[in-house]
Design a protein around this motif. Sequence first.
Motif, PDB file in Angstrom:
ATOM      1  N   LEU A  15     -32.653  18.020  -5.505  1.00 40.97           N
ATOM      2  CA  LEU A  15     -31.634  17.708  -6.501  1.00 40.97           C
ATOM      3  C   LEU A  15     -30.262  17.658  -5.853  1.00 40.97           C
ATOM      4  N   SER A  16     -29.515  16.607  -6.107  1.00 38.89           N
ATOM      5  CA  SER A  16     -28.179  16.450  -5.547  1.00 38.89           C
ATOM      6  C   SER A  16     -27.160  16.353  -6.669  1.00 38.89           C
ATOM      7  N   ALA A  17     -25.901  16.331  -6.277  1.00 40.03           N
ATOM      8  CA  ALA A  17     -24.831  16.255  -7.273  1.00 40.03           C
ATOM      9  C   ALA A  17     -24.871  14.926  -8.019  1.00 40.03           C
ATOM     10  N   ASN A  18     -25.518  13.924  -7.433  1.00 43.75           N
ATOM     11  CA  ASN A  18     -25.561  12.601  -8.048  1.00 43.75           C
ATOM     12  C   ASN A  18     -26.827  12.378  -8.863  1.00 43.75           C
ATOM     13  N   ALA A  19     -27.662  13.407  -8.977  1.00 43.66           N
ATOM     14  CA  ALA A  19     -28.896  13.245  -9.742  1.00 43.66           C
ATOM     15  C   ALA A  19     -28.562  12.954 -11.197  1.00 43.66           C
ATOM     16  N   SER A  20     -29.437  12.212 -11.844  1.00 44.32           N
ATOM     17  CA  SER A  20     -29.187  11.859 -13.238  1.00 44.32           C
ATOM     18  C   SER A  20     -29.205  13.100 -14.112  1.00 44.32           C
ATOM     19  N   SER A  21     -28.577  12.985 -15.271  1.00 45.07           N
ATOM     20  CA  SER A  21     -28.534  14.100 -16.214  1.00 45.07           C
ATOM     21  C   SER A  21     -29.931  14.496 -16.663  1.00 45.07           C
ATOM     22  N   VAL A  22     -30.780  13.491 -16.907  1.00 44.92           N
ATOM     23  CA  VAL A  22     -32.140  13.794 -17.357  1.00 44.92           C
ATOM     24  C   VAL A  22     -32.910  14.538 -16.278  1.00 44.92           C
ATOM     25  N   THR A  23     -32.755  14.101 -15.023  1.00 42.25           N
ATOM     26  CA  THR A  23     -33.425  14.792 -13.915  1.00 42.25           C
ATOM     27  C   THR A  23     -32.948  16.231 -13.806  1.00 42.25           C
ATOM     28  N   ARG A  24     -31.647  16.444 -13.999  1.00 48.16           N
ATOM     29  CA  ARG A  24     -31.103  17.815 -13.972  1.00 48.16           C
ATOM     30  C   ARG A  24     -31.765  18.667 -15.039  1.00 48.16           C
ATOM     31  N   VAL A  25     -31.889  18.106 -16.235  1.00 45.54           N
ATOM     32  CA  VAL A  25     -32.511  18.859 -17.331  1.00 45.54           C
ATOM     33  C   VAL A  25     -33.959  19.167 -17.022  1.00 45.54           C
ATOM     34  N   LEU A  26     -34.688  18.169 -16.518  1.00 44.08           N
ATOM     35  CA  LEU A  26     -36.103  18.367 -16.207  1.00 44.08           C
ATOM     36  C   LEU A  26     -36.296  19.470 -15.178  1.00 44.08           C
TER      37      LEU A  26
END
Length: 230
Positions: A15-26
């Motif tokens: 996970l990076s700072a540019n990951a999508s919001s949905v990916t962050r939630v998942l």
Amino acid sequence: MRRLTSAFSEEVGVLSANASSVTRVLRYMLERIDRGEYVPGGKINTLSLAKDLGLSRAPIREALHTLAGMGVVALLPDRGAVLRPFDPARLMQTLEVLDAIFGISLIKCAELYQDPKVISALSDYRGKFLEEDHGAISFYMLIHDFHFDVSMLSAQTVCSEVISSLNIDLLARTFADAVPFSQYRALYQSSYVRLIDSLLEGDGASARTIFAHHIRRQIRLFSESGQAAS
């Protein structure tokens, strides 16, 4: 509870700072599930999630729908999102159902072995199965796509509909964690290549036997992994 984040990481990477919001939630939710912070059957508080992550509720809802498709959560009209209990017996039964349903498609597909469309599709999958860069999840999902497409090619629409409803995504992640893929990858590849070769020769009985053996092996490996007793 099985580890979900290790398998999920294989697909989305670190996970990076540019990951999508949905990916962050998942990732956030799967990590909490792995740590036991969500109780099976317990409600998932979307407002709390949005506050913790500093996000709107839109990516939270999208992530929950993704997890529902994986079979990790259930979306209930009266309660919202709840964590599904891990049910090893259900996963074992899913494999048994897949064995019976896909066996029908294999027999029918073999009858079409001279159809150029069938030959092309099967040959394409044969090449994909022989590729060396598969991770566990990508390979299991390739298998799922193959099952679905063979059923569609053989005009077994009911079989394809059943296969689509089996929560294969969750099954793939569970197996990826329970059974060391690198140890069995060559065996899996060999099984599916031989299965395809049998279909290309019009030998549905052999294809059916190869697949049944593959499913029995998967059930045995999962049973021996200790996950089946979780």
